[in-house]
Design a protein around this motif. Sequence first.
Motif, mmCIF file in Angstrom:
data_model
loop_
_atom_site.group_PDB
_atom_site.id
_atom_site.type_symbol
_atom_site.label_atom_id
_atom_site.label_comp_id
_atom_site.label_asym_id
_atom_site.label_seq_id
_atom_site.Cartn_x
_atom_site.Cartn_y
_atom_site.Cartn_z
ATOM 1 N N THR A 204 0.845 -1.187 0.000
ATOM 2 C CA THR A 204 0.000 0.000 0.000
ATOM 3 C C THR A 204 0.879 1.234 0.000
ATOM 4 O OG1 THR A 204 -1.612 -1.212 1.292
ATOM 5 C CG2 THR A 204 -1.857 1.187 1.230
ATOM 6 N N PRO A 205 0.660 2.167 -0.920
ATOM 7 C CA PRO A 205 1.491 3.385 -0.925
ATOM 8 C C PRO A 205 1.242 4.198 0.337
ATOM 9 C CG PRO A 205 -0.354 3.606 -2.442
ATOM 10 C CD PRO A 205 -0.372 2.186 -1.960
ATOM 11 N N PRO A 206 2.229 4.980 0.781
ATOM 12 C CA PRO A 206 2.036 5.781 1.989
ATOM 13 C C PRO A 206 0.923 6.794 1.795
ATOM 14 C CG PRO A 206 4.033 6.430 0.833
ATOM 15 C CD PRO A 206 3.527 5.203 0.151
ATOM 16 N N PRO A 207 0.190 7.100 2.837
ATOM 17 C CA PRO A 207 -0.901 8.073 2.696
ATOM 18 C C PRO A 207 -0.370 9.446 2.315
ATOM 19 C CG PRO A 207 -0.490 7.561 4.999
ATOM 20 C CD PRO A 207 0.332 6.613 4.204
ATOM 21 N N LYS A 208 -1.232 10.210 1.625
ATOM 22 C CA LYS A 208 -0.843 11.548 1.196
ATOM 23 C C LYS A 208 -0.485 12.406 2.401
ATOM 24 C CE LYS A 208 -4.591 12.521 -1.056
ATOM 25 N NZ LYS A 208 -5.549 13.273 -1.884
ATOM 26 N N GLY A 209 0.477 13.284 2.176
ATOM 27 C CA GLY A 209 0.829 14.234 3.219
ATOM 28 C C GLY A 209 1.822 13.705 4.238
ATOM 29 N N THR A 210 2.257 12.460 4.092
ATOM 30 C CA THR A 210 3.205 11.916 5.049
ATOM 31 C C THR A 210 4.624 12.323 4.672
ATOM 32 O OG1 THR A 210 3.531 9.877 3.830
ATOM 33 C CG2 THR A 210 1.730 9.913 5.451
ATOM 34 N N GLU A 211 5.526 12.160 5.635
ATOM 35 C CA GLU A 211 6.929 12.445 5.371
ATOM 36 C C GLU A 211 7.464 11.509 4.290
ATOM 37 O OE1 GLU A 211 10.106 14.646 5.309
ATOM 38 O OE2 GLU A 211 8.372 15.105 6.569
ATOM 39 N N ALA A 212 6.967 10.273 4.283
ATOM 40 C CA ALA A 212 7.411 9.319 3.261
ATOM 41 C C ALA A 212 7.026 9.788 1.866
ATOM 42 C CB ALA A 212 6.814 7.943 3.547
ATOM 43 N N ARG A 213 5.826 10.314 1.709
ATOM 44 C CA ARG A 213 5.399 10.787 0.395
ATOM 45 C C ARG A 213 6.203 12.024 -0.022
ATOM 46 N NH1 ARG A 213 0.899 9.774 -2.399
ATOM 47 N NH2 ARG A 213 1.614 7.662 -1.976
ATOM 48 N N ARG A 214 6.472 12.918 0.922
ATOM 49 C CA ARG A 214 7.269 14.105 0.608
ATOM 50 C C ARG A 214 8.682 13.693 0.175
ATOM 51 N NH1 ARG A 214 5.828 19.158 2.340
ATOM 52 N NH2 ARG A 214 7.935 19.642 3.045
ATOM 53 N N ARG A 215 9.232 12.694 0.849
ATOM 54 C CA ARG A 215 10.568 12.228 0.486
ATOM 55 C C ARG A 215 10.550 11.563 -0.893
ATOM 56 N NH1 ARG A 215 15.352 11.544 3.027
ATOM 57 N NH2 ARG A 215 16.736 9.928 2.228
ATOM 58 N N GLU A 216 9.485 10.842 -1.175
ATOM 59 C CA GLU A 216 9.337 10.219 -2.485
ATOM 60 C C GLU A 216 9.357 11.277 -3.589
ATOM 61 O OE1 GLU A 216 6.026 7.299 -4.669
ATOM 62 O OE2 GLU A 216 5.651 8.120 -2.672
ATOM 63 N N ILE A 217 8.669 12.375 -3.357
ATOM 64 C CA ILE A 217 8.635 13.462 -4.342
ATOM 65 C C ILE A 217 10.005 14.131 -4.441
ATOM 66 C CG2 ILE A 217 7.635 15.737 -4.847
ATOM 67 C CD1 ILE A 217 5.027 14.641 -3.514
ATOM 68 N N ALA A 218 10.649 14.359 -3.294
ATOM 69 C CA ALA A 218 11.984 14.970 -3.304
ATOM 70 C C ALA A 218 12.989 14.084 -4.035
ATOM 71 C CB ALA A 218 12.454 15.230 -1.877
ATOM 72 N N THR A 219 12.886 12.781 -3.829
ATOM 73 C CA THR A 219 13.782 11.835 -4.516
ATOM 74 C C THR A 219 13.571 11.898 -6.021
ATOM 75 O OG1 THR A 219 13.795 10.387 -2.582
ATOM 76 C CG2 THR A 219 14.455 9.409 -4.683
ATOM 77 N N ALA A 220 12.310 11.979 -6.438
ATOM 78 C CA ALA A 220 12.014 12.095 -7.868
ATOM 79 C C ALA A 220 12.539 13.411 -8.419
ATOM 80 C CB ALA A 220 10.505 11.992 -8.094
ATOM 81 N N ALA A 221 12.387 14.487 -7.660
ATOM 82 C CA ALA A 221 12.880 15.787 -8.106
ATOM 83 C C ALA A 221 14.401 15.774 -8.231
ATOM 84 C CB ALA A 221 12.434 16.885 -7.141
ATOM 85 N N LEU A 222 15.074 15.104 -7.295
ATOM 86 C CA LEU A 222 16.534 14.998 -7.378
ATOM 87 C C LEU A 222 16.945 14.229 -8.627
ATOM 88 C CD1 LEU A 222 19.352 15.392 -6.187
ATOM 89 C CD2 LEU A 222 18.974 13.335 -4.801
ATOM 90 N N ALA A 223 16.234 13.157 -8.923
ATOM 91 C CA ALA A 223 16.532 12.394 -10.140
ATOM 92 C C ALA A 223 16.345 13.266 -11.379
ATOM 93 C CB ALA A 223 15.636 11.160 -10.212
ATOM 94 N N CYS A 224 15.304 14.086 -11.378
ATOM 95 C CA CYS A 224 15.068 14.998 -12.515
ATOM 96 C C CYS A 224 16.165 16.057 -12.609
ATOM 97 C CB CYS A 224 13.706 15.665 -12.375
ATOM 98 S SG CYS A 224 12.309 14.554 -12.652
ATOM 99 N N LEU A 225 16.576 16.572 -11.464
ATOM 100 C CA LEU A 225 17.669 17.554 -11.459
ATOM 101 C C LEU A 225 18.921 16.954 -12.085
ATOM 102 C CD1 LEU A 225 17.696 19.325 -7.974
ATOM 103 C CD2 LEU A 225 17.541 20.430 -10.200
ATOM 104 N N MET A 226 19.219 15.715 -11.729
ATOM 105 C CA MET A 226 20.433 15.086 -12.216
ATOM 106 C C MET A 226 20.335 14.751 -13.708
ATOM 107 S SD MET A 226 21.316 12.826 -8.835
ATOM 108 C CE MET A 226 22.818 12.124 -9.481
ATOM 109 N N LYS A 227 19.121 14.516 -14.189
ATOM 110 C CA LYS A 227 18.945 14.212 -15.611
ATOM 111 C C LYS A 227 18.860 15.470 -16.471
ATOM 112 C CE LYS A 227 16.238 9.988 -14.900
ATOM 113 N NZ LYS A 227 14.875 9.410 -14.974
#
Length: 199
Positions: free
Chosen positions: A5-28
């Motif tokens: 089950t994906p983490p519920p919206k608004g959790t620290e885990a979801r924010r980190r997931e978005i930050a990780t994706a943004a970092l990957a985009c920055l690097m690409k």
Amino acid sequence: MTIETPPPKGTEARRREIATAALACLMKHGHAGLTARRVAAEAGLSLGHLTYNYAGMDEVLAAAFRLGVARLQAQAEARLNLPGASHAERLEAWLRAGFTPEALEPSLLRMRIDLWAAARGNPVLAEVEAGLNAALRARTEELLSRLADPWKADRIPAVADLIMAALDGLWLDWARRGDAEAVKATIDGCVTFAKLRLG
């Protein structure tokens, strides 16, 4: 078969997931190529998840930069595990950690330079960059304090100034020339200077 089950919206885990994706985009794609759509696609989320978890792309970008620099700092700290090393050797290991092949990977180097450039015109990113620089400086000063004779401790800020300026210049010089000998010579010079001024 277990369904995660994906983490519920608004959790620290979801924010980190978005930050990780943004970092990957920055690097690409670099700072100029970072868009909300790219981050959402990288994370496998809808655009609504970004706006629910972050007030705007500045916050997403700030979180991505923090994550990227935290990874670099963790790598640097791992290199300080030197049983029996002298204080000068630990300082040298800390300075060299920023110039390992992993730290000098082109996308990470571009991320660092992008942060410097973006911070000049963005107060949110300027605050992030200042905080990250302060943390790097504080760790450098702490290592210098171990090296310093007690009656020379007042010299630590000036020595840290020189070292921080040298490191900034080296990262830019590496991006331009990729000269490993220049890195070695400059770090050797920083350690020698610190020993002469503080030891």
